[in-house]
Write a protein that holds these residues in place. Structure first.
Motif, PDB file in Angstrom:
ATOM      1  N   ALA A 150       0.829  -1.207   0.000  1.00 26.07           N
ATOM      2  CA  ALA A 150       0.000   0.000   0.000  1.00 26.07           C
ATOM      3  C   ALA A 150       0.867   1.261   0.000  1.00 26.07           C
ATOM      4  O   ALA A 150       0.615   2.198  -0.769  1.00 26.07           O
ATOM      5  CB  ALA A 150      -0.927  -0.006   1.207  1.00 26.07           C
ATOM      6  N   ILE A 151       1.882   1.301   0.848  1.00 28.02           N
ATOM      7  CA  ILE A 151       2.749   2.480   0.944  1.00 28.02           C
ATOM      8  C   ILE A 151       3.476   2.728  -0.372  1.00 28.02           C
ATOM      9  O   ILE A 151       3.467   3.838  -0.919  1.00 28.02           O
ATOM     10  CB  ILE A 151       3.756   2.323   2.096  1.00 28.02           C
ATOM     11  CG1 ILE A 151       3.034   2.340   3.437  1.00 28.02           C
ATOM     12  CG2 ILE A 151       4.810   3.440   2.055  1.00 28.02           C
ATOM     13  CD1 ILE A 151       3.915   1.989   4.604  1.00 28.02           C
ATOM     14  N   CYS A 152       4.132   1.682  -0.898  1.00 29.80           N
ATOM     15  CA  CYS A 152       4.865   1.830  -2.154  1.00 29.80           C
ATOM     16  C   CYS A 152       3.922   2.174  -3.301  1.00 29.80           C
ATOM     17  O   CYS A 152       4.263   2.983  -4.176  1.00 29.80           O
ATOM     18  CB  CYS A 152       5.625   0.544  -2.471  1.00 29.80           C
ATOM     19  SG  CYS A 152       7.009   0.196  -1.356  1.00 29.80           S
ATOM     20  N   GLY A 153       2.720   1.577  -3.301  1.00 33.80           N
ATOM     21  CA  GLY A 153       1.750   1.851  -4.354  1.00 33.80           C
ATOM     22  C   GLY A 153       1.312   3.297  -4.364  1.00 33.80           C
ATOM     23  O   GLY A 153       1.215   3.924  -5.431  1.00 33.80           O
ATOM     24  N   VAL A 154       1.044   3.855  -3.198  1.00 35.24           N
ATOM     25  CA  VAL A 154       0.622   5.257  -3.103  1.00 35.24           C
ATOM     26  C   VAL A 154       1.737   6.188  -3.590  1.00 35.24           C
ATOM     27  O   VAL A 154       1.492   7.124  -4.363  1.00 35.24           O
ATOM     28  CB  VAL A 154       0.217   5.605  -1.652  1.00 35.24           C
ATOM     29  CG1 VAL A 154       0.039   7.119  -1.491  1.00 35.24           C
ATOM     30  CG2 VAL A 154      -1.067   4.886  -1.277  1.00 35.24           C
TER      31      VAL A 154
END
Length: 309
Positions: A119-123
């Protein structure tokens, strides 16, 4: 399927996820567990970064992130609660709001840190590539890398090695080639894998060793599985690879329960039969839970229309 080889890779990787969470296996083979832990989630993150599609509207991408983050919150909260009742190695001592919030947003728990990293890397990936629309691809990649480094350096929520492999997957995606055209399947790739596994101080090589192991693994596995001539077996492997999410979410239920079955396997001192049994039950049981949720239209609790693909 367009990405059969990726399905094969993900099938083996999810089996490894289940295996290292089997307490009996980890107790009997701590060195094997440590070796697997050294590289396999990085290989998973590389595939994840490669598969992420940022050609979406903000609403569509927010929906994608919610499909990751909501299951993450549900399962981390549940895992934390269970850990106060059962002897879980990385559990919490108290089930209080401050501890749960810290567990969800900072430290994570159990196997679910992977979803948080996704989620963090995707955002960061989506924002850096869409907020500077006129920049060149190289400029966007540099900005993306900069933010990944800053977050991993100055916050506790992202590991730098994990970020690097997600970034590598994104770079491979931007080549607009199939993953197996870049990391070509080959049985020869097992050689550096074996060499590093045989080297007692492989951890001293750090990032280089992780990279060689992950790439060798991603090259060797599809070639090995391609050698299977049985279409039904290949179909099962591909199906498991396409449905790693429910297995990832629900397998701790079965690995914890696997402890209860240990007395049935006293005849096998190696622990191998119990390990294979637990992996099989975890995969079948997790897919069964997903199928029930889909059929009862309850998958929306996890922010998705259905789990199984």
């Amino acid at each position: 399927m367009k990405y059969n080889n990726i399905d094969y890779q993900r099938c083996v990787l999810i089996c490894m996820v289940v295996m290292i969470h089997i307490v009996n296996f980890s107790t009997l083979y701590p060195d094997v567990k440590n070796f697997i832990n050294f590289f396999f989630m990085q290989a998973f993150l590389l595939i994840t970064g490669y598969l992420v599609n940022i050609r979406k509207t903000y609403k569509e991408f927010a929906s994608y992130i919610m499909k990751i983050f909501i299951p993450y919150i549900i399962m981390v909260t549940g895992y934390a609660f269970v850990s106060t009742l059962l002897p879980v190695r990385d559990g919490v001592n108290e089930f209080t709001i401050p501890i749960i919030l810290n567990t969800i947003f900072v430290t994570s728990i159990g196997p679910y840190w992977f979803l948080y990293t996704m989620a963090i890397c995707g955002v960061i990936y989506y924002l850096t590539f869409n907020l500077v629309g006129k920049w060149s691809i190289m400029g966007k990649l540099c900005l993306f890398a900069t933010f990944l480094m800053l977050v991993s350096q100055y916050t506790p929520v992202l590991n730098s090695t994990n970020a690097a492999f997600y970034f590598t997957g994104v770079c491979l995606r931007l080549s607009e080639k199939r993953l197996d055209e870049i990391i070509k399947p080959s049985l020869w790739s097992i050689l550096p894998f074996i060499a590093i596994a045989s080297f007692p101080n492989y951890k001293n090589w750090n990032f280089l060793a992780v990279t060689i192991l992950a790439l060798s693994f991603l090259s060797f596995v599809p070639k090995l599985i391609q050698s299977i001539n049985n279409k039904k077996v290949l179909g099962i492997i591909g199906y498991i690879g396409r449905n790693t999410l429910p297995i990832y979410l629900f397998h701790p239920i079965f690995t914890m329960g696997g402890k209860l079955a240990l007395p049935l396997f006293n005849f096998d001192n190696s622990g191998g039969v119990h390990t294979v049994f637990t992996i099989a039950v975890s995969i079948i049981g997790s897919i069964a839970i997903a199928a029930i949720l889909d059929r009862c239209h309850l998958s929306y609790i996890f922010a998705r229309k259905r789990f199984l693909r």
